[in-house]
Motif scaffolding. Structure first.
Motif, PDB file in Angstrom:
ATOM      1  N   LYS A 166       0.789  -1.294   0.054  1.00 29.61           N
ATOM      2  CA  LYS A 166      -0.121   0.001  -0.118  1.00 29.61           C
ATOM      3  C   LYS A 166       0.808   1.285   0.129  1.00 29.61           C
ATOM      4  CE  LYS A 166      -3.071   0.255   3.083  1.00 29.61           C
ATOM      5  NZ  LYS A 166      -4.319   0.168   4.383  1.00 29.61           N
ATOM      6  N   GLY A 167       0.464   2.352  -0.677  1.00 30.51           N
ATOM      7  CA  GLY A 167       1.286   3.490  -0.722  1.00 30.51           C
ATOM      8  C   GLY A 167       1.147   4.198  -2.246  1.00 30.51           C
ATOM      9  N   ILE A 168       2.095   5.143  -2.163  1.00 30.88           N
ATOM     10  CA  ILE A 168       2.080   5.872  -3.746  1.00 30.88           C
ATOM     11  C   ILE A 168       3.381   5.435  -4.292  1.00 30.88           C
ATOM     12  CG2 ILE A 168       2.340   8.029  -5.008  1.00 30.88           C
ATOM     13  CD1 ILE A 168       1.052   9.249  -2.351  1.00 30.88           C
ATOM     14  N   LYS A 169       3.274   4.814  -5.503  1.00 31.26           N
ATOM     15  CA  LYS A 169       4.312   4.281  -6.109  1.00 31.26           C
ATOM     16  C   LYS A 169       4.368   4.565  -7.686  1.00 31.26           C
ATOM     17  CE  LYS A 169       2.342   0.023  -7.920  1.00 31.26           C
ATOM     18  NZ  LYS A 169       3.034  -1.291  -8.531  1.00 31.26           N
ATOM     19  N   PHE A 170       5.681   4.492  -8.275  1.00 30.27           N
ATOM     20  CA  PHE A 170       5.490   4.715  -9.686  1.00 30.27           C
ATOM     21  C   PHE A 170       4.962   3.650 -10.468  1.00 30.27           C
ATOM     22  CE2 PHE A 170       9.279   7.160  -8.045  1.00 30.27           C
ATOM     23  CZ  PHE A 170       8.874   8.341  -8.362  1.00 30.27           C
ATOM     24  N   LYS A 171       4.382   4.105 -11.615  1.00 31.55           N
ATOM     25  CA  LYS A 171       3.703   2.920 -12.399  1.00 31.55           C
ATOM     26  C   LYS A 171       5.095   1.990 -13.058  1.00 31.55           C
ATOM     27  CE  LYS A 171      -0.037   2.781 -15.460  1.00 31.55           C
ATOM     28  NZ  LYS A 171      -1.315   3.365 -15.878  1.00 31.55           N
ATOM     29  N   GLY A 172       4.751   0.842 -12.808  1.00 33.99           N
ATOM     30  CA  GLY A 172       5.827  -0.130 -13.332  1.00 33.99           C
ATOM     31  C   GLY A 172       6.809  -0.489 -12.339  1.00 33.99           C
ATOM     32  N   GLU A 173       6.908   0.331 -11.220  1.00 34.81           N
ATOM     33  CA  GLU A 173       7.893  -0.102 -10.064  1.00 34.81           C
ATOM     34  C   GLU A 173       7.570  -1.423  -9.304  1.00 34.81           C
ATOM     35  OE1 GLU A 173       9.346   2.015  -5.877  1.00 34.81           O
ATOM     36  OE2 GLU A 173       7.580   2.925  -7.144  1.00 34.81           O
ATOM     37  N   VAL A 174       8.680  -2.127  -9.301  1.00 33.84           N
ATOM     38  CA  VAL A 174       8.534  -3.436  -8.702  1.00 33.84           C
ATOM     39  C   VAL A 174       8.983  -3.251  -7.308  1.00 33.84           C
ATOM     40  CG1 VAL A 174       9.606  -5.980  -8.497  1.00 33.84           C
ATOM     41  CG2 VAL A 174       9.001  -4.648 -10.756  1.00 33.84           C
ATOM     42  N   LEU A 175       7.850  -3.658  -6.355  1.00 30.52           N
ATOM     43  CA  LEU A 175       8.397  -3.539  -5.028  1.00 30.52           C
ATOM     44  C   LEU A 175       8.799  -4.857  -4.302  1.00 30.52           C
ATOM     45  CD1 LEU A 175       4.994  -1.814  -3.839  1.00 30.52           C
ATOM     46  CD2 LEU A 175       7.243  -0.690  -4.219  1.00 30.52           C
ATOM     47  N   ARG A 176       9.842  -4.741  -3.306  1.00 30.68           N
ATOM     48  CA  ARG A 176      10.265  -5.802  -2.764  1.00 30.68           C
ATOM     49  C   ARG A 176       9.350  -6.297  -1.640  1.00 30.68           C
ATOM     50  NH1 ARG A 176      14.108  -5.918   1.653  1.00 30.68           N
ATOM     51  NH2 ARG A 176      14.718  -7.955   1.936  1.00 30.68           N
ATOM     52  N   ARG A 177       8.593  -7.237  -1.751  1.00 27.04           N
ATOM     53  CA  ARG A 177       7.668  -7.638  -0.683  1.00 27.04           C
ATOM     54  C   ARG A 177       7.984  -8.615   0.438  1.00 27.04           C
ATOM     55  NH1 ARG A 177       2.500  -6.872  -3.124  1.00 27.04           N
ATOM     56  NH2 ARG A 177       1.767  -7.627  -0.944  1.00 27.04           N
ATOM     57  N   LYS A 178       7.731  -8.456   1.826  1.00 27.78           N
ATOM     58  CA  LYS A 178       8.057  -9.291   2.781  1.00 27.78           C
ATOM     59  C   LYS A 178       7.038 -10.365   2.942  1.00 27.78           C
ATOM     60  CE  LYS A 178      11.151  -6.025   5.162  1.00 27.78           C
ATOM     61  NZ  LYS A 178      11.475  -5.533   6.588  1.00 27.78           N
ATOM     62  N   ALA A 179       7.423 -11.468   3.609  1.00 28.14           N
ATOM     63  CA  ALA A 179       6.315 -12.587   3.718  1.00 28.14           C
ATOM     64  C   ALA A 179       5.372 -12.114   5.070  1.00 28.14           C
ATOM     65  CB  ALA A 179       7.059 -13.943   4.132  1.00 28.14           C
ATOM     66  N   GLY A 180       5.822 -11.321   6.043  1.00 26.58           N
ATOM     67  CA  GLY A 180       5.092 -11.234   7.182  1.00 26.58           C
ATOM     68  C   GLY A 180       5.468 -12.235   8.519  1.00 26.58           C
ATOM     69  N   LYS A 181       4.523 -12.254   9.511  1.00 25.05           N
ATOM     70  CA  LYS A 181       4.504 -13.185  10.434  1.00 25.05           C
ATOM     71  C   LYS A 181       4.102 -14.516  10.417  1.00 25.05           C
ATOM     72  CE  LYS A 181       0.615 -11.599  13.279  1.00 25.05           C
ATOM     73  NZ  LYS A 181       0.327 -10.863  14.663  1.00 25.05           N
ATOM     74  N   ALA A 182       3.481 -14.663   9.458  1.00 23.11           N
ATOM     75  CA  ALA A 182       2.791 -15.915   9.246  1.00 23.11           C
ATOM     76  C   ALA A 182       3.685 -16.902   8.705  1.00 23.11           C
ATOM     77  CB  ALA A 182       1.750 -16.153   8.197  1.00 23.11           C
ATOM     78  N   ALA A 183       5.090 -16.388   7.917  1.00 24.25           N
ATOM     79  CA  ALA A 183       5.875 -17.203   7.477  1.00 24.25           C
ATOM     80  C   ALA A 183       6.780 -17.632   8.276  1.00 24.25           C
ATOM     81  CB  ALA A 183       6.699 -16.333   6.216  1.00 24.25           C
ATOM     82  N   GLY A 184       6.895 -17.125   9.645  1.00 25.52           N
ATOM     83  CA  GLY A 184       7.777 -17.809  10.750  1.00 25.52           C
ATOM     84  C   GLY A 184       7.506 -19.186  11.362  1.00 25.52           C
ATOM     85  N   LYS A 185       6.066 -19.366  11.178  1.00 24.61           N
ATOM     86  CA  LYS A 185       5.578 -20.558  11.695  1.00 24.61           C
ATOM     87  C   LYS A 185       5.820 -21.850  10.984  1.00 24.61           C
ATOM     88  CE  LYS A 185       2.399 -18.340  14.849  1.00 24.61           C
ATOM     89  NZ  LYS A 185       1.147 -17.863  15.333  1.00 24.61           N
TER      90      LYS A 185
END
Length: 185
Positions: A166-185
């Motif tokens: 979520k947020g303001i991004k440039f069109k076509g910009e690739v964001l580095r996504r994180k898994a979150g706390k569910a990935a730790g289990k």
């Protein structure tokens, strides 16, 4: 060795370039407008046979750095007055909105208040909202430096976060996504 600085800039037929000798100011006029840039006093700008070249006096580190910098700035000016530059920003998030009235941009991006931002008169502003797609802010100008700075300022109001994107991004910009706390289990 400055590889960028040594490249000649080809001047299209619709563009006129003039150099003021005393103040070392380069003026570029084209179909979309006029831009001016002050060049470092040590560098020499020459126009021959429809090409613009920049020469440096020595191989000092400072001269090499200025050589490449001013060549890129002048090339961006020539490109800007011929075709112009365009930046598009997307507002990704539920309830995120953008409206424009003249040069005033109103952005609602999840804060308790809307953000009002006055865009410089050299930039044309357009907002577009299509159902099912995120709102888009379009900026167009002949000045690459100015349009980049304004786009970065608008993006800084709500940078994209790495978990949901979520947020303001440039069109076509690739964001580095994180898994979150569910990935730790």
């Amino acid at each position: 060795m400055s590889r960028i600085g040594k490249l000649p800039i080809s001047i299209p037929a619709a563009v006129t370039v003039s150099v003021e000798e005393k103040s070392n100011v380069v003026t570029v006029k084209g179909p979309k407008g006029e831009l001016k840039q002050k060049i470092d006093r040590d560098l020499e700008v020459s126009i021959e046979d429809g090409t613009l070249t920049i020469n440096r006096p020595t191989d000092q580190k400072r001269h090499k750095a200025m050589h490449g910098l001013y060549r890129s700035l002048l090339n961006n000016m020539v490109t800007g007055v011929v075709s112009g530059y365009k930046k598009e920003l997307e507002l990704v998030g539920v309830g995120y909105r953008a409206e424009s009235a003249g040069q005033l941009l109103k952005i609602s991006v999840g804060f308790s208040h809307p953000i009002y931002f006055v865009v410089p008169s050299e930039i044309s502003l357009k907002t577009e909202t299509v159902k099912g797609k995120p709102p888009v802010i379009t900026l167009e100008s002949i000045d690459k430096q100015l349009i980049g700075q304004v786009a970065a300022k608008i993006r800084s109001f709500r940078k994209p976060e790495p978990y949901k994107g979520k947020g303001i991004k440039f069109k076509g910009e690739v964001l580095r996504r994180k898994a979150g706390k569910a990935a730790g289990k």
